[in-house]
Scaffold this motif. Structure first.
Motif, short mmCIF file in Angstrom:
data_model
loop_
_atom_site.label_atom_id
_atom_site.label_comp_id
_atom_site.label_asym_id
_atom_site.label_seq_id
_atom_site.Cartn_x
_atom_site.Cartn_y
_atom_site.Cartn_z
N UNK A 1 -49.02 21.93 -77.79
CA UNK A 1 -50.34 21.81 -78.41
C UNK A 1 -51.23 22.98 -78.03
N UNK A 2 -51.12 23.45 -76.79
CA UNK A 2 -51.92 24.59 -76.36
C UNK A 2 -51.53 25.85 -77.11
N UNK A 3 -50.23 26.05 -77.32
CA UNK A 3 -49.77 27.20 -78.10
C UNK A 3 -50.35 27.15 -79.50
N UNK B 1 -42.52 26.00 -82.95
CA UNK B 1 -42.32 25.58 -81.56
C UNK B 1 -42.74 24.13 -81.41
N UNK B 2 -43.88 23.78 -81.98
CA UNK B 2 -44.39 22.42 -81.84
C UNK B 2 -43.47 21.40 -82.52
N UNK B 3 -42.82 21.80 -83.61
CA UNK B 3 -41.95 20.88 -84.34
C UNK B 3 -40.54 20.85 -83.78
N UNK B 4 -40.23 21.73 -82.83
CA UNK B 4 -38.91 21.78 -82.25
C UNK B 4 -37.93 22.65 -83.02
N UNK B 5 -38.41 23.35 -84.05
CA UNK B 5 -37.53 24.20 -84.84
C UNK B 5 -37.30 25.57 -84.22
N UNK C 1 -37.67 20.42 -73.71
CA UNK C 1 -36.87 21.63 -73.89
C UNK C 1 -36.76 22.05 -75.35
N UNK C 2 -36.74 21.12 -76.24
CA UNK C 2 -36.60 21.46 -77.66
C UNK C 2 -37.93 21.82 -78.30
N UNK C 3 -39.02 21.72 -77.56
CA UNK C 3 -40.34 21.97 -78.11
C UNK C 3 -41.10 20.68 -78.37
N UNK C 4 -40.45 19.53 -78.19
CA UNK C 4 -41.09 18.23 -78.40
C UNK C 4 -41.00 17.41 -77.12
#
Length: 210
Positions: free
Chosen positions: A175-177, A63-67, A161-164
Motif C-alpha cells: 500500500x505504501x508503494x 506489485x500490489x496485485x501480486x503480478x 512474498x508474492x506482493x499480497x
C-alpha cells in the motif's frame, strides 16, 4: 500567482502551496532562431517522462496485485530510459536520490542559469522550480526506500512474498508503494506542466538548444 493546476495535484506539498507559484511575466528579450524550438523539445522530453511515470504507476499496481514482485518492479524502474535525460526537470530513475541530485545539479548549473541570464524577469519562477526539485527528490527517496524494504522482506520469506498478504489483500508495504507512486505522479505531473507553461517564452530567448 497561479491558483489552479492544469495537470497533477501539487496542493501544498513541501510547504509550497500551489497558490504561491509565481507566474511568468513578459520577457523583454526577443526569441532567437535556435531558441524557438526549445519549448517543443522540452515538451517532447516531458511527454517521455509522463509515459514512464505511467509505467511506474502500473508497476506499483502490479506489485500490489501480486503480478510483479518488488525486486522486479525496482529493476524495471531503474532501467527506464529517462536516466539518459538526467538534465530534465523531475528526472526520477536509477538509484533515485543520487541520480536526481546529479540531475538537479546539472539543471541548476546549465538550463536555469541560461534562462536567468537571458530572461531575468523569470527569476521567481526559476527559484520556485528549484524548490520543487527538492520536494520531488524527497518523494523519490521515500519511494525507492519503500521498494527496497519490500525486496528485503521478500528475500526474508515474509508472508507477502508474492506482493499480497495471506488474506489476498495488499499489505502495508505494498500500500505504501502504491501511495508513493500516486504522490509522485501528482507532484511530477503538476511540476512538469507548470514548467512548460511558465518557461515557454524564456526558453525561446536562449541562443542555444537546451
Amino acid at each position: 500567482m497561479r491558483t489552479t493546476e492544469r495537470e497533477g495535484n501539487w496542493g501544498t506539498a513541501g510547504g509550497l502551496p500551489v497558490a504561491d507559484r509565481p507566474v511568468a511575466v513578459p520577457v523583454t528579450a526577443p526569441p532567437s532562431r535556435v531558441g524557438a524550438g526549445n519549448h517543443r523539445n522540452l515538451v517532447a522530453i516531458h511527454d517521455h517522462l509522463r509515459e514512464e511515470l505511467r509505467q511506474i504507476g502500473q508497476a506499483a499496481a502490479d506489485v500490489a496485485s501480486g503480478e510483479l514482485d518488488a525486486g522486479a518492479a525496482r529493476n524495471l524502474i531503474n532501467r527506464m530510459t529517462m536516466r539518459q535525460n538526467r538534465w530534465t526537470l523531475g528526472s526520477f530513475c536509477a538509484a533515485y536520490c543520487r541520480v536526481v541530485t546529479i540531475h538537479h545539479t546539472i539543471e541548476d548549473t546549465h538550463m536555469f542559469p541560461a534562462v536567468a541570464a537571458s530572461a531575468p524577469e523569470l527569476g521567481p519562477v526559476l527559484h520556485r522550480l528549484e524548490a520543487e526539485h527538492e520536494v520531488i527528490a524527497d518523494v523519490l527517496d521515500r519511494f525507492d526506500r519503500s521498494l527496497v524494504l519490500l525486496v528485503q522482506e521478500n528475500a526474508a520469506g515474509a508472508e507477502w512474498a508474492s506482493g499480497n498478504s495471506v488474506a489476498g489483500q495488499p499489505n502495508e508495504g505494498t500500500r505504501e508503494v502504491q501511495r508513493l507512486a500516486q504522490e509522485l505522479a501528482d507532484l511530477l505531473l503538476s511540476h512538469l506542466r507548470y514548467e512548460e507553461d511558465e518557461l515557454k517564452d524564456g526558453l525561446a530567448t536562449l541562443t542555444g538548444p537546451i
